[in-house]
Design a protein around this motif. Structure first.
Motif, PDB file in Angstrom:
ATOM      1  N   ASN A 238       0.867  -1.175   0.000  1.00  0.00           N
ATOM      2  CA  ASN A 238       0.000   0.000   0.000  1.00  0.00           C
ATOM      3  C   ASN A 238       0.906   1.227   0.000  1.00  0.00           C
ATOM      4  O   ASN A 238       1.244   1.765   1.061  1.00  0.00           O
ATOM      5  CB  ASN A 238      -0.920   0.002   1.216  1.00  0.00           C
ATOM      6  N   PRO A 239       1.337   1.678  -1.182  1.00  0.00           N
ATOM      7  CA  PRO A 239       2.280   2.803  -1.260  1.00  0.00           C
ATOM      8  C   PRO A 239       1.781   4.060  -0.563  1.00  0.00           C
ATOM      9  O   PRO A 239       2.588   4.875  -0.094  1.00  0.00           O
ATOM     10  CB  PRO A 239       2.428   3.030  -2.779  1.00  0.00           C
ATOM     11  N   ALA A 240       0.480   4.225  -0.455  1.00  0.00           N
ATOM     12  CA  ALA A 240      -0.063   5.423   0.176  1.00  0.00           C
ATOM     13  C   ALA A 240      -0.011   5.358   1.694  1.00  0.00           C
ATOM     14  O   ALA A 240      -0.208   6.380   2.367  1.00  0.00           O
ATOM     15  CB  ALA A 240      -1.510   5.646  -0.281  1.00  0.00           C
ATOM     16  N   MET A 241       0.247   4.171   2.227  1.00  0.00           N
ATOM     17  CA  MET A 241       0.259   4.012   3.683  1.00  0.00           C
ATOM     18  C   MET A 241       1.420   3.096   4.073  1.00  0.00           C
ATOM     19  O   MET A 241       1.253   1.885   4.200  1.00  0.00           O
ATOM     20  CB  MET A 241      -1.081   3.437   4.164  1.00  0.00           C
ATOM     21  N   PRO A 242       2.602   3.641   4.267  1.00  0.00           N
ATOM     22  CA  PRO A 242       3.766   2.818   4.641  1.00  0.00           C
ATOM     23  C   PRO A 242       3.520   2.041   5.932  1.00  0.00           C
ATOM     24  O   PRO A 242       2.767   2.482   6.803  1.00  0.00           O
ATOM     25  CB  PRO A 242       4.894   3.846   4.819  1.00  0.00           C
ATOM     26  N   PHE A 243       4.163   0.878   6.030  1.00  0.00           N
ATOM     27  CA  PHE A 243       4.047  -0.003   7.191  1.00  0.00           C
ATOM     28  C   PHE A 243       5.272   0.199   8.075  1.00  0.00           C
ATOM     29  O   PHE A 243       6.396   0.266   7.583  1.00  0.00           O
ATOM     30  CB  PHE A 243       3.985  -1.464   6.723  1.00  0.00           C
ATOM     31  N   LYS A 244       5.044   0.289   9.385  1.00  0.00           N
ATOM     32  CA  LYS A 244       6.158   0.534  10.307  1.00  0.00           C
ATOM     33  C   LYS A 244       6.072  -0.436  11.486  1.00  0.00           C
ATOM     34  O   LYS A 244       5.000  -0.599  12.084  1.00  0.00           O
ATOM     35  CB  LYS A 244       6.128   1.967  10.831  1.00  0.00           C
ATOM     36  N   VAL A 245       7.202  -1.050  11.822  1.00  0.00           N
ATOM     37  CA  VAL A 245       7.304  -1.900  13.004  1.00  0.00           C
ATOM     38  C   VAL A 245       8.157  -1.164  14.025  1.00  0.00           C
ATOM     39  O   VAL A 245       9.329  -0.865  13.766  1.00  0.00           O
ATOM     40  CB  VAL A 245       7.948  -3.264  12.672  1.00  0.00           C
ATOM     41  N   LYS A 246       7.589  -0.876  15.180  1.00  0.00           N
ATOM     42  CA  LYS A 246       8.331  -0.190  16.246  1.00  0.00           C
ATOM     43  C   LYS A 246       8.811  -1.224  17.260  1.00  0.00           C
ATOM     44  O   LYS A 246       8.048  -2.060  17.729  1.00  0.00           O
ATOM     45  CB  LYS A 246       7.438   0.847  16.952  1.00  0.00           C
ATOM     46  N   VAL A 247      10.099  -1.131  17.590  1.00  0.00           N
ATOM     47  CA  VAL A 247      10.708  -1.961  18.632  1.00  0.00           C
ATOM     48  C   VAL A 247      11.446  -1.006  19.561  1.00  0.00           C
ATOM     49  O   VAL A 247      12.519  -0.514  19.217  1.00  0.00           O
ATOM     50  CB  VAL A 247      11.684  -3.005  18.061  1.00  0.00           C
ATOM     51  N   ASN A 248      10.849  -0.725  20.695  1.00  0.00           N
ATOM     52  CA  ASN A 248      11.403   0.295  21.592  1.00  0.00           C
ATOM     53  C   ASN A 248      11.578   1.591  20.813  1.00  0.00           C
ATOM     54  O   ASN A 248      10.624   2.111  20.270  1.00  0.00           O
ATOM     55  CB  ASN A 248      12.712  -0.191  22.216  1.00  0.00           C
ATOM     56  N   ASP A 249      12.817   2.103  20.704  1.00  0.00           N
ATOM     57  CA  ASP A 249      13.037   3.348  19.962  1.00  0.00           C
ATOM     58  C   ASP A 249      13.640   3.105  18.584  1.00  0.00           C
ATOM     59  O   ASP A 249      14.242   3.992  17.995  1.00  0.00           O
ATOM     60  CB  ASP A 249      13.928   4.296  20.764  1.00  0.00           C
ATOM     61  N   MET A 250      13.468   1.898  18.061  1.00  0.00           N
ATOM     62  CA  MET A 250      13.899   1.575  16.709  1.00  0.00           C
ATOM     63  C   MET A 250      12.668   1.332  15.840  1.00  0.00           C
ATOM     64  O   MET A 250      11.653   0.843  16.329  1.00  0.00           O
ATOM     65  CB  MET A 250      14.783   0.321  16.705  1.00  0.00           C
ATOM     66  N   ALA A 251      12.773   1.691  14.560  1.00  0.00           N
ATOM     67  CA  ALA A 251      11.641   1.508  13.654  1.00  0.00           C
ATOM     68  C   ALA A 251      12.112   0.868  12.357  1.00  0.00           C
ATOM     69  O   ALA A 251      13.189   1.179  11.844  1.00  0.00           O
ATOM     70  CB  ALA A 251      10.964   2.846  13.366  1.00  0.00           C
ATOM     71  N   HIS A 283      17.251   4.203  13.870  1.00  0.00           N
ATOM     72  CA  HIS A 283      17.419   4.326  15.324  1.00  0.00           C
ATOM     73  C   HIS A 283      18.072   5.675  15.586  1.00  0.00           C
ATOM     74  O   HIS A 283      19.247   5.874  15.281  1.00  0.00           O
ATOM     75  CB  HIS A 283      18.289   3.203  15.874  1.00  0.00           C
ATOM     76  N   GLY A 284      17.284   6.595  16.137  1.00  0.00           N
ATOM     77  CA  GLY A 284      17.809   7.927  16.349  1.00  0.00           C
ATOM     78  C   GLY A 284      18.196   8.562  15.017  1.00  0.00           C
ATOM     79  O   GLY A 284      17.415   8.594  14.069  1.00  0.00           O
ATOM     80  N   GLU A 285      19.443   9.042  14.937  1.00  0.00           N
ATOM     81  CA  GLU A 285      19.933   9.653  13.707  1.00  0.00           C
ATOM     82  C   GLU A 285      20.504   8.637  12.731  1.00  0.00           C
ATOM     83  O   GLU A 285      20.828   8.970  11.590  1.00  0.00           O
ATOM     84  CB  GLU A 285      21.017  10.701  14.043  1.00  0.00           C
ATOM     85  N   SER A 286      20.648   7.390  13.177  1.00  0.00           N
ATOM     86  CA  SER A 286      21.225   6.349  12.322  1.00  0.00           C
ATOM     87  C   SER A 286      20.126   5.637  11.540  1.00  0.00           C
ATOM     88  O   SER A 286      19.066   5.327  12.082  1.00  0.00           O
ATOM     89  CB  SER A 286      21.991   5.320  13.167  1.00  0.00           C
ATOM     90  N   GLY A 293      18.630 -10.318   1.672  1.00  0.00           N
ATOM     91  CA  GLY A 293      19.835 -11.029   2.098  1.00  0.00           C
ATOM     92  C   GLY A 293      20.691 -10.239   3.055  1.00  0.00           C
ATOM     93  O   GLY A 293      21.704 -10.754   3.540  1.00  0.00           O
ATOM     94  N   GLN A 294      20.300  -9.013   3.376  1.00  0.00           N
ATOM     95  CA  GLN A 294      21.048  -8.203   4.337  1.00  0.00           C
ATOM     96  C   GLN A 294      20.341  -8.193   5.691  1.00  0.00           C
ATOM     97  O   GLN A 294      19.137  -8.405   5.789  1.00  0.00           O
ATOM     98  CB  GLN A 294      21.200  -6.764   3.836  1.00  0.00           C
ATOM     99  N   GLN A 295      21.138  -7.910   6.725  1.00  0.00           N
ATOM    100  CA  GLN A 295      20.617  -7.874   8.090  1.00  0.00           C
ATOM    101  C   GLN A 295      21.191  -6.658   8.816  1.00  0.00           C
ATOM    102  O   GLN A 295      22.390  -6.397   8.752  1.00  0.00           O
ATOM    103  CB  GLN A 295      21.027  -9.145   8.833  1.00  0.00           C
ATOM    104  N   ALA A 296      20.302  -5.920   9.482  1.00  0.00           N
ATOM    105  CA  ALA A 296      20.723  -4.803  10.328  1.00  0.00           C
ATOM    106  C   ALA A 296      20.750  -5.267  11.770  1.00  0.00           C
ATOM    107  O   ALA A 296      19.805  -5.911  12.235  1.00  0.00           O
ATOM    108  CB  ALA A 296      19.775  -3.623  10.175  1.00  0.00           C
ATOM    109  N   ASN A 297      21.824  -4.958  12.466  1.00  0.00           N
ATOM    110  CA  ASN A 297      21.971  -5.362  13.865  1.00  0.00           C
ATOM    111  C   ASN A 297      22.158  -4.120  14.718  1.00  0.00           C
ATOM    112  O   ASN A 297      23.135  -3.383  14.556  1.00  0.00           O
ATOM    113  CB  ASN A 297      23.175  -6.298  14.015  1.00  0.00           C
TER     114      ASN A 297
END
Length: 391
Positions: A238-251, A283-286, A293-297
């Motif tokens: 749904n390009p008009a409504m982006p999906f967001k997963v919040k985990v504490n202060d990370m999105a 996360h914050g400014e990052s 195939g990539q993973q953010a830690n």
């Protein structure tokens, strides 16, 4: 390899009198289609004979295979990768189990522990489809005992239990029209998992000891849910409504994609792995943009790093009914075991650091899983719902 050499090597192999060098020669011979068929026929015949070793039991085959991968030497891991490159997985498992007869002969140190050590594992059972749904009005529904069909209505949405392990939020103008949009929370206990279809059609698999909070209907400029624990997402586009997963202060922000988020508080960081599409992890400014195939830690200190060429099969193995370890620490293995079997994990004495690799079904009993580790000289005892790991 000529037929005479093959026959001689086969005879030595089946009599468990083959050297490690000869075992490596066996592995290399599997690159040839004809040789592979001969080996499969011989090894499968061997494995079917329970009187020799009992490896006709699939759980035992997995145990032997895990034992090879769990050895400190890197050579066995290399062999398994070689096998997977040239032969189908099912055939590889058969031959790996047979090679284990060479590398782990009866009577070696630690083997007798399997039969001698009494265990009380009657209270430590595999997990299953268990969850609780907390509605916006505070009502709690135990989903594993609820009947299939409509179990509640939230605003203009029907809450439907489809079958064991699945829940759906389906919009319906005829139900609860005019009511304010509230939030529901899906909670899985230790030893539980559940799948839900959100009001927008997005599908979420929730792992054990996890929580997903979401609106009963999505409105406004974005679709936001909140997660603790671990979940796999297949997001409806749904390009008009982006999906967001919040985990504490990370999105994690997406439009439509497949990804996994692991955010248990007892893990060393939050890992977001992309399987399909594109996501931005912030996360914050990052912020990092992931490709498949990539993973953010995100570490506990708040540092964000990116890992390429991730084994996505390992990451989502839990969703597909497996434990899958790839150079995982003993503590990491035990955290997964504790969550799925609803067991307390404790340690006695100084436990030497080591890594494990391998794959086993999550439907296996805790005794089967622990025996696999014991083949790699991990000692333990079970007291009620507590697993104690010893040197």
């Amino acid at each position: 390899m000529d037929q005479k050499t093959f026959d001689a090597l086969l005879d030595r192999f089946l009599s468990e009198d083959v050297s490690r060098k000869e075992a490596e020669r066996v592995l290399h011979s599997l690159e040839d289609d004809n040789m592979r068929r001969q080996w499969l026929a011989a090894i499968e015949g061997l494995l079917e004979n329970k009187q020799l070793h009992g490896l006709s039991d699939p759980a035992r085959r997995d145990a032997i295979r895990m034992a090879i991968l769990g050895k400190k030497s890197s050579a066995p891991v290399k062999k398994v990768r070689l096998l997977r490159r040239y032969i189908p997985y099912a055939a590889a498992a058969v031959i790996i189990a047979a090679i284990a007869l060479v590398l782990y002969k009866p009577g070696r140190p630690g083997k007798e522990l399997l039969a001698q050590q009494p265990q009380d594992a009657s209270q430590v059972l595999p997990g299953g489809n268990k969850a609780m749904l907390i509605l916006s009005d505070g009502r709690r529904i135990t989903l594993d005992t609820a009947d299939n069909g409509t179990i509640a209505s939230q605003g203009n949405v029907q809450v439907i239990k489809l079958d064991s392990g699945q829940l759906a939020y389906n919009p319906s103008d005829a139900v609860g029209k005019g009511k304010a949009i509230g939030y529901s929370t899906l909670v899985t206990p230790k030893g539980g998992q559940f799948r839900i279809t959100l009001p927008d059609g997005s599908k979420v698999w929730l792992n054990a000891a996890s929580t997903l909070r979401f609106p009963n209907a999505f409105a406004g400029g974005e679709r936001e849910v909140q997660l603790t624990g671990e979940a796999y997402f297949e997001v409806a586009k749904n390009p008009a409504m982006p999906f967001k997963v919040k985990v504490n202060d990370m999105a994690v922000q997406v439009l439509g994609t497949h990804f996994n988020v692991m955010a248990y508080p007892d893990e060393p960081g939050i890992r977001t792995t992309l399987l399909e599409g594109a996501v931005k992890v912030q996360h914050g400014e990052s912020a990092v943009q992931l490709e498949p195939g990539q993973q953010a830690n995100l570490s506990l200190s708040g540092k964000m790093t990116t890992k390429n060429d991730v084994d996505v099969e390992e990451v989502v193995a839990w969703k597909n009914g497996y434990f899958h370890f790839n150079r995982e620490s003993l503590q990491g293995v035990m955290r997964q075991i504790g969550r799925w079997y609803d067991a307390e994990i404790a340690y006695e004495g100084e436990i030497a650091p080591r890594q494990f690799g391998g794959k086993i079904e999550r439907s296996s009993s805790v005794t089967e899983v622990m025996k696999i580790l014991e083949l790699s000289r991990v000692h333990y005892r079970i007291e009620g719902k507590k697993i104690i790991v010893m040197p």
